[in-house]
Design an enzyme around this catalytic site. Structure first.
Site, PDB file in Angstrom:
ATOM      1  N   ARG A  67       1.061   1.524  -5.916  1.00 18.96           N
ATOM      2  CA  ARG A  67       1.347   0.593  -4.817  1.00 18.96           C
ATOM      3  C   ARG A  67       0.090  -0.060  -4.266  1.00 18.96           C
ATOM      4  O   ARG A  67       0.173  -1.103  -3.609  1.00 18.96           O
ATOM      5  CB  ARG A  67       2.060   1.340  -3.685  1.00 18.96           C
ATOM      6  CG  ARG A  67       3.449   1.798  -4.006  1.00 18.96           C
ATOM      7  CD  ARG A  67       4.070   2.468  -2.796  1.00 18.96           C
ATOM      8  NE  ARG A  67       4.243   1.512  -1.708  1.00 18.96           N
ATOM      9  CZ  ARG A  67       5.412   1.092  -1.259  1.00 18.96           C
ATOM     10  NH1 ARG A  67       6.509   1.529  -1.815  1.00 18.96           N
ATOM     11  NH2 ARG A  67       5.493   0.245  -0.265  1.00 18.96           N
ATOM     12  N   CYS A  96       0.832  -1.201   0.000  1.00 23.49           N
ATOM     13  CA  CYS A  96       0.000   0.000   0.000  1.00 23.49           C
ATOM     14  C   CYS A  96       0.867   1.251   0.000  1.00 23.49           C
ATOM     15  O   CYS A  96       2.080   1.183   0.035  1.00 23.49           O
ATOM     16  CB  CYS A  96      -0.914  -0.009   1.215  1.00 23.49           C
ATOM     17  SG  CYS A  96      -1.788  -1.571   1.458  1.00 23.49           S
ATOM     18  N   LYS A 107       3.404  -2.901  -6.811  1.00 26.39           N
ATOM     19  CA  LYS A 107       4.803  -2.739  -7.196  1.00 26.39           C
ATOM     20  C   LYS A 107       5.752  -3.447  -6.240  1.00 26.39           C
ATOM     21  O   LYS A 107       6.643  -4.161  -6.664  1.00 26.39           O
ATOM     22  CB  LYS A 107       5.137  -1.245  -7.263  1.00 26.39           C
ATOM     23  CG  LYS A 107       6.545  -0.948  -7.765  1.00 26.39           C
ATOM     24  CD  LYS A 107       6.733  -1.398  -9.194  1.00 26.39           C
ATOM     25  CE  LYS A 107       8.077  -1.017  -9.747  1.00 26.39           C
ATOM     26  NZ  LYS A 107       8.308  -1.599 -11.078  1.00 26.39           N
ATOM     27  N   TRP A 136      -3.985  -1.898  -0.919  1.00 32.25           N
ATOM     28  CA  TRP A 136      -4.048  -3.180  -1.630  1.00 32.25           C
ATOM     29  C   TRP A 136      -4.446  -4.203  -0.580  1.00 32.25           C
ATOM     30  O   TRP A 136      -3.700  -4.482   0.342  1.00 32.25           O
ATOM     31  CB  TRP A 136      -2.688  -3.519  -2.236  1.00 32.25           C
ATOM     32  CG  TRP A 136      -2.699  -4.678  -3.188  1.00 32.25           C
ATOM     33  CD1 TRP A 136      -2.982  -4.667  -4.518  1.00 32.25           C
ATOM     34  CD2 TRP A 136      -2.384  -6.038  -2.867  1.00 32.25           C
ATOM     35  NE1 TRP A 136      -2.872  -5.917  -5.047  1.00 32.25           N
ATOM     36  CE2 TRP A 136      -2.509  -6.786  -4.060  1.00 32.25           C
ATOM     37  CE3 TRP A 136      -2.031  -6.709  -1.694  1.00 32.25           C
ATOM     38  CZ2 TRP A 136      -2.277  -8.159  -4.114  1.00 32.25           C
ATOM     39  CZ3 TRP A 136      -1.811  -8.072  -1.752  1.00 32.25           C
ATOM     40  CH2 TRP A 136      -1.932  -8.781  -2.946  1.00 32.25           C
ATOM     41  N   LYS A 150       5.801 -10.814 -18.541  1.00 30.23           N
ATOM     42  CA  LYS A 150       5.318  -9.506 -18.963  1.00 30.23           C
ATOM     43  C   LYS A 150       3.969  -9.622 -19.681  1.00 30.23           C
ATOM     44  O   LYS A 150       3.072  -8.809 -19.472  1.00 30.23           O
ATOM     45  CB  LYS A 150       6.336  -8.817 -19.878  1.00 30.23           C
ATOM     46  CG  LYS A 150       7.535  -8.298 -19.146  1.00 30.23           C
ATOM     47  CD  LYS A 150       7.132  -7.160 -18.196  1.00 30.23           C
ATOM     48  CE  LYS A 150       8.142  -6.992 -17.085  1.00 30.23           C
ATOM     49  NZ  LYS A 150       8.067  -7.990 -16.027  1.00 30.23           N
ATOM     50  N   HIS A 171       8.344 -32.972 -23.781  1.00 29.89           N
ATOM     51  CA  HIS A 171       8.060 -33.717 -22.555  1.00 29.89           C
ATOM     52  C   HIS A 171       6.716 -33.324 -21.948  1.00 29.89           C
ATOM     53  O   HIS A 171       6.500 -33.506 -20.745  1.00 29.89           O
ATOM     54  CB  HIS A 171       9.191 -33.505 -21.543  1.00 29.89           C
ATOM     55  CG  HIS A 171      10.487 -34.093 -21.976  1.00 29.89           C
ATOM     56  ND1 HIS A 171      10.753 -35.446 -21.926  1.00 29.89           N
ATOM     57  CD2 HIS A 171      11.599 -33.513 -22.511  1.00 29.89           C
ATOM     58  CE1 HIS A 171      11.964 -35.680 -22.390  1.00 29.89           C
ATOM     59  NE2 HIS A 171      12.495 -34.524 -22.755  1.00 29.89           N
ATOM     60  N   GLU A 184      10.862 -14.262 -18.592  1.00 27.40           N
ATOM     61  CA  GLU A 184      10.532 -12.855 -18.362  1.00 27.40           C
ATOM     62  C   GLU A 184       9.530 -12.350 -19.400  1.00 27.40           C
ATOM     63  O   GLU A 184       8.618 -11.588 -19.074  1.00 27.40           O
ATOM     64  CB  GLU A 184      11.811 -12.014 -18.389  1.00 27.40           C
ATOM     65  CG  GLU A 184      11.594 -10.519 -18.301  1.00 27.40           C
ATOM     66  CD  GLU A 184      10.922 -10.040 -17.025  1.00 27.40           C
ATOM     67  OE1 GLU A 184      10.538  -8.860 -16.972  1.00 27.40           O
ATOM     68  OE2 GLU A 184      10.765 -10.848 -16.078  1.00 27.40           O
ATOM     69  N   GLU A 240       1.284 -10.396 -17.089  1.00 29.58           N
ATOM     70  CA  GLU A 240       1.106  -9.283 -16.158  1.00 29.58           C
ATOM     71  C   GLU A 240       0.216  -8.192 -16.728  1.00 29.58           C
ATOM     72  O   GLU A 240      -0.679  -7.689 -16.043  1.00 29.58           O
ATOM     73  CB  GLU A 240       2.471  -8.659 -15.812  1.00 29.58           C
ATOM     74  CG  GLU A 240       3.217  -9.338 -14.692  1.00 29.58           C
ATOM     75  CD  GLU A 240       4.496  -8.602 -14.348  1.00 29.58           C
ATOM     76  OE1 GLU A 240       4.801  -8.476 -13.158  1.00 29.58           O
ATOM     77  OE2 GLU A 240       5.208  -8.152 -15.276  1.00 29.58           O
ATOM     78  N   ASN A 245       0.578  -0.028   6.445  1.00 29.65           N
ATOM     79  CA  ASN A 245       0.985  -0.989   5.414  1.00 29.65           C
ATOM     80  C   ASN A 245       1.503  -2.234   6.111  1.00 29.65           C
ATOM     81  O   ASN A 245       2.218  -2.123   7.111  1.00 29.65           O
ATOM     82  CB  ASN A 245       2.111  -0.429   4.544  1.00 29.65           C
ATOM     83  CG  ASN A 245       1.667   0.730   3.681  1.00 29.65           C
ATOM     84  OD1 ASN A 245       0.489   1.041   3.607  1.00 29.65           O
ATOM     85  ND2 ASN A 245       2.627   1.372   3.040  1.00 29.65           N
ATOM     86  N   GLY A 246       1.178  -3.406   5.573  1.00 25.86           N
ATOM     87  CA  GLY A 246       1.678  -4.645   6.146  1.00 25.86           C
ATOM     88  C   GLY A 246       0.567  -5.528   6.671  1.00 25.86           C
ATOM     89  O   GLY A 246      -0.611  -5.361   6.327  1.00 25.86           O
TER      90      GLY A 246
END
Length: 621
Positions: free
Chosen positions: A27, A2, A616, A75, A498, A517, A494, A501, A101-102
Site C-alpha cells: 500500500r 498508505c 494498491k 506513499w 498491465k 487515424h 487492460e 504497470e 492515511n489521506g
C-alpha cells in the site's frame, strides 16, 4: 494509499507492528516507521525512507521495547520520501504520536495558525499538523479521545488516523473520513489497521469504522463514537480468509500467485449465483440485485451508467457490451474522476453501477455520492466487505475473490467481470429481453470458464514456456501497441495497462479501426503490435488491421481462438484461448497478456508486486 497498524496489549508491540506492516507494504513503500510507548512513559520513534527492510535494519540495531505502538508505510503526497517526512509524527513535546492515511487539504492554513502560536514543525507533511492540533487541544488536560473528537471538524480532506499519547498509556484512538480503518479484536489485546490483511495472523474478528466515526481501543475494550457524540454498537465480522491466502505460497511474486489463483477467484465469484430453473434451464441468482429490483425501481430505468477507474474501468467496457446486447439498455461507461467533475445528466431513470476492488477508491466514492445526491439508484461491485462503497449504494455485489496483495489487479479483474456478467444476465431476465434458452446456454459456458482459465494458466507451470520466450523479445522494446474491437478493445486496454504497470514499457490500447487515424505512424520493427483476434463478428476486420500493420514491418503478437488456422499467416507469435461466446472471452483472453507482462517485467528486473509510483488502493484524489 498508505498502510496503518496499531497494537495495545500484553505482548511486545514491535514484532506485531512490523509483521503487519510487511503485509501492508504494497500500500505504501516510500518510507516506514513505528512509534512505541515504553514502560518508562516515553514514546520512541524509529522511521526510515525506502523499503520496510530499511526500518527493520534500523530496529535490529535499536529495538524499541513496549506493549503499545503504531506503525505506518507511506506513499508520499506531501513532502519528499525521506526519514523526516516518514510517519509517525509527533508534537513539539513528544507527548503525541500519530499515523495518517489521506490528505488534509487545509493543512497549510492550520500550520500557519499553529506556527503563530509558537509551534515548531520538523517535516513538510500535512500530517504533522494533526499532532500539533492535538497537542494544543490536550494542553489543559483534556482526554485524548475528546481532543481528537473536537479537532476533526476543523479538518478538510480525507483521513484515517491512529493516535496515542504518553499521558494515557494503554489507549489508542482511531478516526476515519473517506479512508478505510478497521479495529481488530483479540483476546486481551486489540488492534487498528487500514487493511484486514495486516491483522490476519493476529485475529479474524474485525470491526469496520464508518465515515466520521472515532474509536477508542484498549487491550480489553473498543468504543465507537458517532459524529454526534453518541456511542455506536456494532458487531464484529469474522473474516474467513485463510492467512495463507495472503502469503506468496512459494511463488517468487504475489502477482504470479494471484494470476494462478484466477480460476478459484472466478469460481468463488460464481458460487451460489447460478441456479437451475423449474423448466430445466439455468438462471443467474443475485439476491442483492433481486432485493433492489423488488423495490419497483427497475421498470423506471432507461439507461445504465458505469463508474470505475483503471482496471475496473476496462471491466466496465466489457459490461457495456453485455448489458446492451442482452438487456437492451443504453450504457455509458465513465472514468469516475471525469464523471465527478462533469455535469452528467442523471436522475431516477438511470441505474449507476460502480466498480472498485477496494471499495475505497476516492474518485469512485465521490462519483457515487454525486449520483446519490441526484436520486440515482446505485449498485456497487467490490471485493471488500465493510468498505465505504457498501455504505453508499442500494445493493452490493461482492467479487468474493479473496485478498489481492500485488498492486497490479488480476484476479479482481476476472472476478469483477464474472459478477458483471451475472448482473447483465439478471437485467436481461428481469426485463424479458433475452430468451431463456439463450441465457441457459451462456450460463453453461460461464460455469466452464474457471476450468478453461486453468488450461491457459498451465503454461506458467512450464519452466521455459512460449509466453516467456515472447517476453524475452519484448523486454528490449521501449513501446508497444495493443488493438482490439468490441470487447477485444477492452482486453487490449487492460493488457496494455498491465505491461506498463509492471514492466515500465510504454504501451497503449486502441480500437483496431483507429490505427489508420494516427497511431499507425508509431509502428515499425522496434514497436510490436499485440492484437486481440479472438473469434467474433469483427474477426475479419481485425485481420485486415493486422495486415495494415505488417505492411509497416511491425512484429505482431496475437491472442486468438483455438482452431484458428488463419491467424498464423498474419502473426509471428500466437497465444491461443479456448472457444467461448465472444462476450465471455475477455476473462480468458486477458490471461496470456497478464503472463506476458509478468515475464517481461521479470526479464527487465522490475519490482513486480510494488511497481514504482503505484499503490494498491487509490484512496486520495
Amino acid at each position: 494509499m498508505c498502510g496503518i497498524v496499531g497494537y495495545v496489549g500484553p505482548r511486545q508491540a514491535t514484532p506485531i507492528l512490523m509483521e503487519g506492516l510487511a503485509r501492508l507494504e504494497y500500500r505504501g513503500y516510500d518510507s516506514a516507521g513505528i512509534a512505541i510507548l515504553g514502560d518508562d512513559g516515553t514514546i520512541s520513534v524509529q522511521k526510515r525512507a525506502g523499503k520496510l527492510s530499511n526500518l527493520a535494519g534500523a530496529l535490529g540495531e535499536h529495538m524499541l521495547a513496549g506493549t503499545q505502538g503504531i506503525g505506518h508505510t507511506r506513499w508520499a503526497t506531501h513532502g519528499q520520501p525521506n526519514d523526516t517526512n516518514a510517519h509517525p509524527h509527533q508534537d513539539c513535546r513528544g507527548d503525541i504520536a500519530l499515523v495518517h492515511n489521506g490528505i488534509i487539504e487545509n493543512y497549510q492554513e492550520l500550520r500557519d495558525e499553529l506556527r503563530a502560536q509558537g509551534h515548531t514543525f520538523t517535516s513538510e507533511t500535512d500530517t504533522e499538523v494533526l499532532a500539533h492540533l492535538i497537542e494544543r487541544a490536550t494542553a489543559d488536560g483534556t482526554k485524548l479521545a475528546d481532543a481528537v473528537f473536537h479537532i476533526l471538524p476543523k479538518l478538510r480532506g480525507a483521513y484515517a488516523l491512529v493516535i496515542m499519547s504518553r499521558r494515557e498509556p494503554g489507549v489508542l484512538v482511531g478516526a476515519r473520513s473517506n479512508i478505510p480503518l478497521i479495529a481488530g479484536l483479540g483476546d486481551g489485546e486489540n488492534y487498528f489497521a487500514s487493511d484486514i490483511t495486516a491483522l490476519l495472523r493476529q485475529t479474524r474478528r474485525m470491526v469496520t469504522l464508518h465515515d466520521g466515526e472515532l474509536a477508542v481501543v484498549t487491550a480489553s475494550s473498543l468504543r465507537i463514537i458517532a459524529p454526534d457524540g453518541t456511542d455506536v454498537q456494532r458487531d464484529a465480522i469474522t473474516v474467513d480468509w485463510d492467512a495463507e491466502m495472503a502469503e506468496k505460497g512459494g511463488y517468487p511474486h504475489f502477482l504470479l500467485k494471484e494470476m494462478l489463483e484466477q480460476p478459484d477467484a472466478a469460481q468463488r465469484a460464481l458460487l451460489g449465483r447460478i441456479i437451475a430453473t423449474p423448466a430445466g434451464g439455468l438462471a443467474p441468482k443475485l439476491p442483492e440485485f433481486e432485493a433492489w429490483a423488488a423495490t419497483g425501481a427497475l421498470p423506471k430505468i432507461t439507461r445504465v451508467v458505469l463508474l470505475a477507474c483503471g482496471t475496473s474501468y476496462y471491466a466496465s467496457l466489457i459490461a457495456r457490451a453485455m448489458i446492451e446486447r442482452w438487456a437492451r439498455l443504453p450504457v455509458e461507461p465513465w472514468i469516475a474522476s471525469e464523471f465527478r467533475y462533469a455535469d452528467p445528466v442523471i436522475g431516477p431513470d438511470c441505474l449507476v453501477v460502480a466498480i472498485t476492488q477496494s471499495g475505497e477508491t476516492a474518485d469512485t466514492i465521490a462519483a457515487i455520492k454525486l449520483a446519490k445526491a441526484a436520486g440515482v439508484p446505485i449498485i456497487g461491485i467490490t471485493n471488500t466487505v465493510g468498505s465505504a462503497l457498501t455504505r453508499e449504494v442500494d445493493a452490493t455485489l461482492f467479487m468474493q475473490a479473496g485478498p489481492e496483495i500485488s498492486v497490479p489487479a488480476t484476479k479482481t479483474f476476472v472476478a469483477s467481470v464474472m459478477v458483471l456478467t451475472l448482473l447483465a444476465l439478471s437485467l436481461a431476465a428481469a426485463r424479458g429481453t433475452q430468451p431463456a434458452d439463450e441465457r441457459t446456454a451462456l450460463l453453461q459456458q460461464v460455469e466452464t470458464l474457471p476450468t478453461r482459465m486453468e488450461t491457459i494458466l498451465a503454461v506458467a507451470e512450464q519452466p521455459d514456456n512460449h509466453i516467456m520466450a515472447v517476453a524475452r523479445g519484448l523486454a528490449g522494446c521501449q513501446s508497444a501497441m495493443f488493438i482490439g474491437r468490441g470487447v477485444g478493445y477492452a482486453v487490449a486496454r487492460e493488457g496494455a495497462l498491465k505491461l506498463k504497470e509492471v514492466s515500465y514499457i510504454h504501451a497503449e490500447g486502441y480500437p483496431a479501426g483507429e490505427l489508420k487515424h494516427g497511431p499507425i505512424t508509431l509502428l515499425d520493427q522496434h514497436t510490436p503490435l499485440v492484437a486481440i483476434a479472438i473469434q467474433s463478428h469483427t474477426y475479419e476486420k481485425v485481420i485486415s488491421n493486422i495486415q495494415e500493420v505488417r505492411a509497416r514491418h511491425a512484429r505482431v503478437i496475437a491472442v486468438a481462438t483455438e482452431g484458428d488456422r488463419l491467424i498464423a499467416e498474419h502473426a509471428e507469435e500466437v497465444f491461443f484461448i479456448p472457444a467461448v461466446d465472444e462476450l465471455l472471452a475477455p476473462t480468458l483472453a486477458v490471461i496470456p497478456l497478464q503472463l506476458l507482462a509478468y515475464y517481461t517485467a521479470v526479464e527487465r528486473g522490475c519490482d513486480i508486486d510494488q511497481p514504482r509510483n503505484l499503490a494498491k488502493s487509490v484512496t486520495v484524489e
